[in-house]
Design an enzyme around this catalytic site. Structure first.
Site, PDB file in Angstrom:
ATOM      1  N   HIS A  22      46.412  27.542  34.774  1.00  0.00           N
ATOM      2  CA  HIS A  22      46.987  26.510  35.651  1.00  0.00           C
ATOM      3  C   HIS A  22      47.235  25.222  34.882  1.00  0.00           C
ATOM      4  O   HIS A  22      48.280  24.596  35.019  1.00  0.00           O
ATOM      5  CB  HIS A  22      46.062  26.248  36.850  1.00  0.00           C
ATOM      6  CG  HIS A  22      46.323  27.183  37.987  1.00  0.00           C
ATOM      7  ND1 HIS A  22      45.922  28.492  37.970  1.00  0.00           N
ATOM      8  CD2 HIS A  22      46.981  26.995  39.166  1.00  0.00           C
ATOM      9  CE1 HIS A  22      46.305  29.073  39.100  1.00  0.00           C
ATOM     10  NE2 HIS A  22      46.953  28.195  39.837  1.00  0.00           N
ATOM     11  N   LYS A  61      39.349  33.289  46.695  1.00  0.00           N
ATOM     12  CA  LYS A  61      38.231  33.285  47.632  1.00  0.00           C
ATOM     13  C   LYS A  61      37.821  31.853  47.956  1.00  0.00           C
ATOM     14  O   LYS A  61      37.914  30.968  47.105  1.00  0.00           O
ATOM     15  CB  LYS A  61      37.044  34.095  47.102  1.00  0.00           C
ATOM     16  CG  LYS A  61      36.283  33.460  45.944  1.00  0.00           C
ATOM     17  CD  LYS A  61      35.039  34.278  45.619  1.00  0.00           C
ATOM     18  CE  LYS A  61      34.436  33.905  44.280  1.00  0.00           C
ATOM     19  NZ  LYS A  61      33.325  32.955  44.354  1.00  0.00           N
TER      20      LYS A  61
END
Lengths: 273, 170
Positions: free
Chosen positions: B36, B97
């Site tokens: 990222h 999650k």
């Protein structure tokens, strides 16, 4: 004086790394199966069934229970009548590297915490206790960082009320919320120094899951499970499958309390040589 | 259970409601922390994000004879600071999650995207839904490299839908 070659330690640690990462502890699996039976929410039941199925698949296909094969933590209880030939430190890290390689575990360890860079398999974090006798007890605890990131330490005043401490522990679980793979095992260390309380909290995770050992453990378990965080944080009774508290003498001026949370994939393996 | 497939078109995405359980088939791109960071800094992206799905996942090494090793989701919130910018570049869905920030929730709503949960802590099980693995970028990052995973009927739960409804805020 019993002589144990470092090579033997390497071999045992290799095996323990594989065992811990591939085969879910029997007590942990039993606790999750019990949580499944007690759960009412259908979604929570489905998630717990997946956790149980995951353990079965991991064992059968020799796959890591979780892709986060953790930072390997190695606990050594070395009998004072043992003499180790060769480098103990190298033996431990070599064992970890071989075990992690053998089971195709993850390169999660970076050498430089600030510069980061390429990841590898070692070193492990090692804790050594010198004990009586002529044996070495070795435990490997691969600790995933989803839950390790939720660790907390608070230095209470010695006059703190018990309820403040209980609230701190419950709030640590609340802060972890859905993110660290509940149902959790909550390790608590009380006493010692800041660093030692953290170590006690970590060691508390090694204790076999079973009946609560004190009223405080029982009460915390009940109150944490009333939070309705549940499996994956989507609600349910199973937020926590065990609260383990370890204590140690401390200083008149302080009261350190540490919380170390484990995800449902609480993995460890032990051997004695 | 409802079946969906990548690319997820606008109609498909808008039909998903927070709490829905679905089976997803198609291509996912793994990306976590370091990937990222690089995607945000990149002058030219190593992949076109338009309509794609990012899976927050760093698999283990691949055991002999397996397609992939254990490959469950990692904690999504660590990617929160980067997500809005990737959604602006056309990303349509994320899988991970745990909770997301308010900023991410609003960005998901704005770009009519979706955030899914995969079964957490079930990496061995998830690996069984992966049919193929193709390296894409940043291979020097090891487990944090971007790889394309072809999945079949991967079970997911809709956590934040395109209207910004969040399963954790219910």
């Amino acid at each position: 004086m019993k002589v144990i070659p470092a090579l033997k330690i390497t071999k045992v640690i290799t095996d323990l790394c594989v065992q811990a990462n591939l085969f879910l502890r029997k007590d942990v699996l039993a606790a999750i199966q019990k949580a499944y039976r007690l759960e009412k929410s259908q979604r929570a039941k489905r998630i717990l069934a997946a956790v149980i199925e995951n353990a079965r698949v991991a064992k059968k296909e020799k796959l890591a229970i979780c892709q986060d094969t953790g930072m390997p933590i190695v606990f050594l209880e070395i009998g004072q009548d043992v003499r180790i030939t060769g480098s103990l430190k190298d033996a431990v890290n070599r064992g970890v590297e071989l075990g992690y390689k053998k089971a195709s575990l993850r390169n999660s360890i970076i050498r430089e915490p600030l510069a980061r860079g390429k990841s590898g398999l070692s070193p492990a974090v090692t804790h050594i206790d010198i004990v009586k006798g002529n044996k070495i007890k070795i435990t490997v605890l691969p600790k995933g960082f989803g839950c390790e990131n939720k660790s907390q330490l608070k230095m209470f005043n010695p006059t703190a009320k018990l309820e403040e401490i209980k609230k701190f522990i419950i709030d640590a679980v609340k802060a972890a919320g859905p993110d660290a793979c509940p149902p959790y095992v909550v390790g608590v260390g009380i006493g010692g120094t800041a660093d030692y309380a953290c170590l006690l909290a970590k060691k508390a995770l090694l204790r076999k899951l079973g009946p609560a050992r004190s009223g405080m453990e029982r009460e915390l378990l009940r109150r944490i499970n009333a939070l309705n965080i549940g499996p994956m944080g989507l609600g349910g009774k199973a937020t926590c499958i065990g609260v383990h508290i370890e204590t140690f003498p401390t200083h008149i001026a302080g009261l350190p309390v540490a919380v170390n949370i484990s995800c449902h994939a609480l993995r460890s393996a032990t051997a004695i040589i | 259970m409802k079946k969906i497939s990548v690319p997820l078109d606008a109609k498909q995405i808008q039909s998903l409601k927070a709490g829905d359980e679905v089976l997803l088939t198609g291509d996912l791109f793994t990306a976590r922390d370091q990937a990222h960071k690089r995607l945000i800094a990149a002058k030219k992206l190593p992949l076109d994000l338009k309509g794609q799905v990012i899976y927050y996942c760093g698999p283990t090494n691949t055991p002999k004879g397996e397609v992939i090793g254990s490959c469950g989701p990692t904690t999504s919130s660590r990617m929160d600071g980067y997500t809005a910018r990737l959604l602006r570049k056309g990303l349509s869905a994320m899988i991970g999650k745990g909770r997301r920030s308010k900023e991410v929730r609003l960005a998901i709503k704005k770009h009519k995207a979706v955030y899914f949960l995969a079964y957490a802590g079930c990496g061995a099980l998830v690996s069984k839904y992966v049919r193929k693995v193709v390296p894409v970028a940043y291979q020097d990052l090891g487990p944090e490299a971007i790889v394309r995973l072809e999945v079949k009927d991967l079970p997911l739960i809709v956590a934040i839908d395109s209207k910004g409804k969040d399963i954790y805020e219910a």
